[in-house]
Design an enzyme around this catalytic site. Structure first.
Site, PDB file in Angstrom:
ATOM      1  CG  ASP A 172      29.875  32.114  43.839  1.00  0.00           C
ATOM      2  OD1 ASP A 172      29.324  33.166  43.483  1.00  0.00           O
ATOM      3  OD2 ASP A 172      29.485  31.463  44.823  1.00  0.00           O
ATOM      4  CB  THR A 173      33.141  35.389  45.337  1.00  0.00           C
ATOM      5  OG1 THR A 173      34.042  34.387  45.803  1.00  0.00           O
ATOM      6  CG2 THR A 173      31.769  35.170  45.976  1.00  0.00           C
ATOM      7  CG  HIS A 207      30.082  21.942  42.385  1.00  0.00           C
ATOM      8  ND1 HIS A 207      31.103  22.797  42.001  1.00  0.00           N
ATOM      9  CD2 HIS A 207      30.298  21.675  43.700  1.00  0.00           C
ATOM     10  CE1 HIS A 207      31.894  23.024  43.031  1.00  0.00           C
ATOM     11  NE2 HIS A 207      31.434  22.354  44.072  1.00  0.00           N
ATOM     12  N   GLY A 247      37.270  34.646  44.033  1.00  0.00           N
ATOM     13  CA  GLY A 247      38.386  34.693  44.967  1.00  0.00           C
ATOM     14  C   GLY A 247      39.446  33.656  44.655  1.00  0.00           C
ATOM     15  CB  THR A 248      39.186  30.023  43.903  1.00  0.00           C
ATOM     16  OG1 THR A 248      38.607  29.659  45.152  1.00  0.00           O
ATOM     17  CG2 THR A 248      40.118  28.904  43.443  1.00  0.00           C
ATOM     18  CD  GLN A 250      24.058  23.907  51.119  1.00  0.00           C
ATOM     19  OE1 GLN A 250      23.833  23.660  52.302  1.00  0.00           O
ATOM     20  NE2 GLN A 250      23.343  24.771  50.416  1.00  0.00           N
ATOM     21  CD  GLU A 296       0.815  32.435  46.232  1.00  0.00           C
ATOM     22  OE1 GLU A 296      -0.053  32.196  45.367  1.00  0.00           O
ATOM     23  OE2 GLU A 296       0.625  32.253  47.453  1.00  0.00           O
ATOM     24  CG  ASP A 340      39.830  22.794  43.473  1.00  0.00           C
ATOM     25  OD1 ASP A 340      39.802  21.879  42.626  1.00  0.00           O
ATOM     26  OD2 ASP A 340      38.862  23.576  43.652  1.00  0.00           O
ATOM     27  CE  LYS A 350      40.445  25.876  46.638  1.00  0.00           C
ATOM     28  NZ  LYS A 350      39.310  26.078  45.733  1.00  0.00           N
TER      29      LYS A 350
END
Length: 315
Positions: free
Chosen positions: A226-227, A134, A229-230, A101, A43, A173, A196
């Site tokens: 982020d990763t 975002h 990939g794009t 999200q 905590e 994109d 894409k």
């Protein structure tokens, strides 16, 4: 030069103290004294080391990885400030976690961007200062003032100073076309778009390229990597379609595994990012160029404190 108004206070959590220190230096104040520790069960425990009664307090805390830890630190720090009688609590979130999200893409999906906004408001925020959300509609998730800063001028200045020739700005994109157009206008360049398809999160498939990129220097721009990939897939497609050189840039360097490996192996010359998210030595590669957003955030803080316009920063 020291800033002499004692009613302006700046605190930080553990998410990006280096950025907070830069901001404090640009303003001309010291960071507020605050001890953040953990109980044995994990905590968060926070002890403010100075009075904030009647002050305009600014808290710098990107909610980057580990997102849950950093978010809870922010909420508990805000609660401490509220109970210590701060006049206003202004939350500076250079990177807003859980932003992806932002709507129900499928049945029974949560909307975590709204949930996070509710938590921040309930904890006592008077105002929020974010950078390159975002999704723009997240501004409407708050029922308190939100100032939305943009990192594009910082990225644009970097490429202007490089004096690149025959530039085309590429959106990876369809959703990033506006961002690409804004950078292209600043650089006096044309734009191209990558069509894409994303069958699932963090998985991208290039379908085609809209626009003329043959024989040109391509600059890929996105709000975050982020990763990777794009970006890596897009850079490969651009080179295959005749681009002579490929750069990439974004505001938020999330860089989740295996991003660094993908960027190293990609045909990208440089990956230009900002320091909205802390990047340790182990999360840097030679291709990575990190620009500071401290100056623009410091100016925004001063303008909020002095009740001056924020929008003039980008006019």
């Amino acid at each position: 030069m020291a800033y002499r108004d004692p009613k302006l206070k700046l605190f930080t959590g553990n998410a990006n103290p280096e950025l907070a220190q830069e901001i404090a230096k640009d303003i001309g104040i010291e960071l507020g004294r605050c001890q953040i520790t953990r109980f044995r069960d994990g905590e968060v425990q926070i002890k403010l080391g100075e009075s904030v009664r009647g002050c305009n307090v600014f808290v710098v805390q990107p909610t980057s990885a580990p997102v849950n830890e950093n978010l809870m630190e922010l909420l508990i720090l805000m609660d401490a400030l509220k109970r210590a009688s701060a006049k206003t609590i202004n939350v500076v979130i250079p990177y807003y976690g859980y932003a992806r999200q932002d709507r129900k893409a499928r049945a029974r999906d949560p909307i975590t961007a709204k949930l996070t906004a509710d938590l921040i408001q309930t904890a006592g925020a008077s105002r929020v200062i974010c950078m390159d959300l975002h999704a723009g509609q997240i501004q409407g998730f708050f029922n308190i003032p939100l100032d939305h800063l943009v990192g594009l001028p910082i990225l644009a200045q970097y490429f202007q100073d490089k004096e690149l020739q025959d530039v085309v700005v590429v959106s990876p994109d369809l959703g990033g076309v506006t961002r690409a157009r804004q950078l292209a206008e600043r650089l006096g360049a044309s734009i191209a778009i990558i069509d894409k398809r994303r069958p699932e999160p963090n998985v991208a498939e290039v379908m085609g390229i809209i626009g003329d990129i043959a024989g040109k220097t391509a600059i890929l721009i996105d709000d975050m990597i982020d990763t990777a990939g794009t970006i890596a897939l897009a850079a490969k497609a651009l080179r295959e379609h005749g681009a002579t050189c490929v750069y990439a840039c974004c505001t938020h360097a999330v860089l989740s595994d295996p991003a660094l490996e993908r960027l190293e192996q990609s045909p990208i010359e440089e990956v230009v990012v900002t320091n909205t998210i802390a990047l340790t030595a182990t999360r840097r590669i030679d291709k990575l160029v990190v620009l500071s957003v401290a100056e623009i955030i410091a100016e925004a803080i001063l303008r909020v404190h002095e009740m001056r316009s924020i929008s003039e920063l980008f006019d």
